[in-house]
Design a protein around this motif. Structure first.
Motif, PDB file in Angstrom:
ATOM      1  N   ASP A   3      -8.412  -4.140  10.892  1.00  0.00           N
ATOM      2  CA  ASP A   3      -7.544  -3.972  10.028  1.00  0.00           C
ATOM      3  C   ASP A   3      -8.064  -3.750   8.467  1.00  0.00           C
ATOM      4  OD1 ASP A   3      -4.897  -3.259   9.135  1.00  0.00           O
ATOM      5  OD2 ASP A   3      -4.429  -5.386   9.231  1.00  0.00           O
ATOM      6  N   ARG A   4      -7.863  -2.655   8.076  1.00  0.00           N
ATOM      7  CA  ARG A   4      -8.598  -2.151   6.618  1.00  0.00           C
ATOM      8  C   ARG A   4      -7.813  -3.180   5.432  1.00  0.00           C
ATOM      9  NH1 ARG A   4      -7.684   2.505   2.694  1.00  0.00           N
ATOM     10  NH2 ARG A   4      -9.644   1.980   1.578  1.00  0.00           N
ATOM     11  N   LEU A   5      -8.580  -3.712   4.644  1.00  0.00           N
ATOM     12  CA  LEU A   5      -7.976  -4.530   3.456  1.00  0.00           C
ATOM     13  C   LEU A   5      -7.820  -3.749   2.257  1.00  0.00           C
ATOM     14  CD1 LEU A   5     -10.093  -7.917   4.079  1.00  0.00           C
ATOM     15  CD2 LEU A   5      -7.829  -7.443   4.852  1.00  0.00           C
ATOM     16  N   LEU A   6      -6.812  -3.552   1.598  1.00  0.00           N
ATOM     17  CA  LEU A   6      -6.720  -2.849   0.598  1.00  0.00           C
ATOM     18  C   LEU A   6      -6.339  -3.732  -0.568  1.00  0.00           C
ATOM     19  CD1 LEU A   6      -3.491  -0.807   1.922  1.00  0.00           C
ATOM     20  CD2 LEU A   6      -5.964   0.058   2.091  1.00  0.00           C
ATOM     21  N   THR A   7      -6.738  -3.123  -1.790  1.00  0.00           N
ATOM     22  CA  THR A   7      -6.911  -3.725  -3.047  1.00  0.00           C
ATOM     23  C   THR A   7      -5.081  -3.474  -3.455  1.00  0.00           C
ATOM     24  OG1 THR A   7      -7.210  -1.632  -4.228  1.00  0.00           O
ATOM     25  CG2 THR A   7      -9.156  -2.778  -3.839  1.00  0.00           C
ATOM     26  N   VAL A   8      -4.887  -4.387  -4.436  1.00  0.00           N
ATOM     27  CA  VAL A   8      -3.566  -4.304  -5.046  1.00  0.00           C
ATOM     28  C   VAL A   8      -3.257  -2.702  -5.543  1.00  0.00           C
ATOM     29  CG1 VAL A   8      -2.106  -5.051  -6.944  1.00  0.00           C
ATOM     30  CG2 VAL A   8      -3.558  -6.634  -5.682  1.00  0.00           C
ATOM     31  N   GLU A   9      -4.301  -2.274  -6.102  1.00  0.00           N
ATOM     32  CA  GLU A   9      -3.866  -0.747  -6.763  1.00  0.00           C
ATOM     33  C   GLU A   9      -3.593  -0.043  -5.470  1.00  0.00           C
ATOM     34  OE1 GLU A   9      -6.386  -2.862  -7.906  1.00  0.00           O
ATOM     35  OE2 GLU A   9      -5.356  -3.408  -9.724  1.00  0.00           O
ATOM     36  N   GLU A  10      -4.586  -0.214  -4.439  1.00  0.00           N
ATOM     37  CA  GLU A  10      -4.538   1.040  -3.456  1.00  0.00           C
ATOM     38  C   GLU A  10      -3.022   0.611  -2.659  1.00  0.00           C
ATOM     39  OE1 GLU A  10      -9.009   1.382  -1.821  1.00  0.00           O
ATOM     40  OE2 GLU A  10      -7.815  -0.387  -1.230  1.00  0.00           O
ATOM     41  N   SER A  11      -2.741  -0.755  -2.639  1.00  0.00           N
ATOM     42  CA  SER A  11      -1.415  -0.940  -1.761  1.00  0.00           C
ATOM     43  C   SER A  11      -0.336  -0.390  -2.862  1.00  0.00           C
ATOM     44  CB  SER A  11      -1.219  -2.461  -1.914  1.00  0.00           C
ATOM     45  OG  SER A  11      -2.181  -3.346  -1.119  1.00  0.00           O
ATOM     46  N   ALA A  12      -0.484  -0.603  -4.037  1.00  0.00           N
ATOM     47  CA  ALA A  12       0.625  -0.032  -4.823  1.00  0.00           C
ATOM     48  C   ALA A  12       0.761   1.777  -4.812  1.00  0.00           C
ATOM     49  CB  ALA A  12       0.528  -0.278  -6.192  1.00  0.00           C
ATOM     50  N   GLN A  13      -0.085   2.380  -4.831  1.00  0.00           N
ATOM     51  CA  GLN A  13      -0.452   3.551  -4.339  1.00  0.00           C
ATOM     52  C   GLN A  13       0.397   4.234  -3.021  1.00  0.00           C
ATOM     53  OE1 GLN A  13      -4.218   5.335  -4.325  1.00  0.00           O
ATOM     54  NE2 GLN A  13      -3.379   7.326  -4.877  1.00  0.00           N
ATOM     55  N   LEU A  14      -0.084   3.332  -2.138  1.00  0.00           N
ATOM     56  CA  LEU A  14       0.534   3.587  -0.743  1.00  0.00           C
ATOM     57  C   LEU A  14       2.191   3.250  -0.731  1.00  0.00           C
ATOM     58  CD1 LEU A  14      -1.352   2.898   2.493  1.00  0.00           C
ATOM     59  CD2 LEU A  14       1.085   2.501   2.573  1.00  0.00           C
ATOM     60  N   LEU A  15       2.769   2.321  -1.566  1.00  0.00           N
ATOM     61  CA  LEU A  15       4.063   1.967  -1.547  1.00  0.00           C
ATOM     62  C   LEU A  15       4.783   3.098  -2.585  1.00  0.00           C
ATOM     63  CD1 LEU A  15       3.957  -2.001  -1.447  1.00  0.00           C
ATOM     64  CD2 LEU A  15       4.736  -0.273   0.148  1.00  0.00           C
ATOM     65  N   GLY A  16       3.854   3.546  -3.532  1.00  0.00           N
ATOM     66  CA  GLY A  16       4.603   4.320  -4.533  1.00  0.00           C
ATOM     67  C   GLY A  16       5.325   3.807  -5.702  1.00  0.00           C
ATOM     68  N   THR A  17       4.280   2.566  -5.998  1.00  0.00           N
ATOM     69  CA  THR A  17       5.070   1.884  -7.215  1.00  0.00           C
ATOM     70  C   THR A  17       3.735   1.503  -7.983  1.00  0.00           C
ATOM     71  OG1 THR A  17       4.491  -0.174  -5.995  1.00  0.00           O
ATOM     72  CG2 THR A  17       6.578   0.563  -5.669  1.00  0.00           C
TER      73      THR A  17
END
Length: 70
Positions: A3-17
């Motif tokens: 499972d790939r670990l995402l940074t907070v910024e990458e997570s936000a980009q994926l969520l669109g927030t």
């Protein structure tokens, strides 16, 4: 663990927030996260689980084409 670990910024980009939203999810313990030293990472599967758990399905009703006649 594949499972790939995402940074907070990458997570936000994926969520669109903004990055503030994933940080709030972490602070409120509403999402699974991993601490790597002083860094925080979110597993990609945890984001998928969060999205599917909070997805609201539409209510499908049969609409009458014409109004009720009295």
């Amino acid at each position: 663990m594949t499972d790939r670990l995402l940074t907070v910024e990458e997570s936000a980009q994926l969520l669109g927030t903004t990055a503030r939203f994933p940080r709030r999810l972490i602070a409120e313990r509403r999402i699974v996260f991993v601490k790597v030293g002083r860094h925080v990472r979110i597993p990609q599967s945890a984001l998928a689980d969060f999205i599917s758990a909070n997805t609201v399905q539409p209510i499908v009703t049969s609409r009458r084409r014409f109004g009720v006649v009295a």
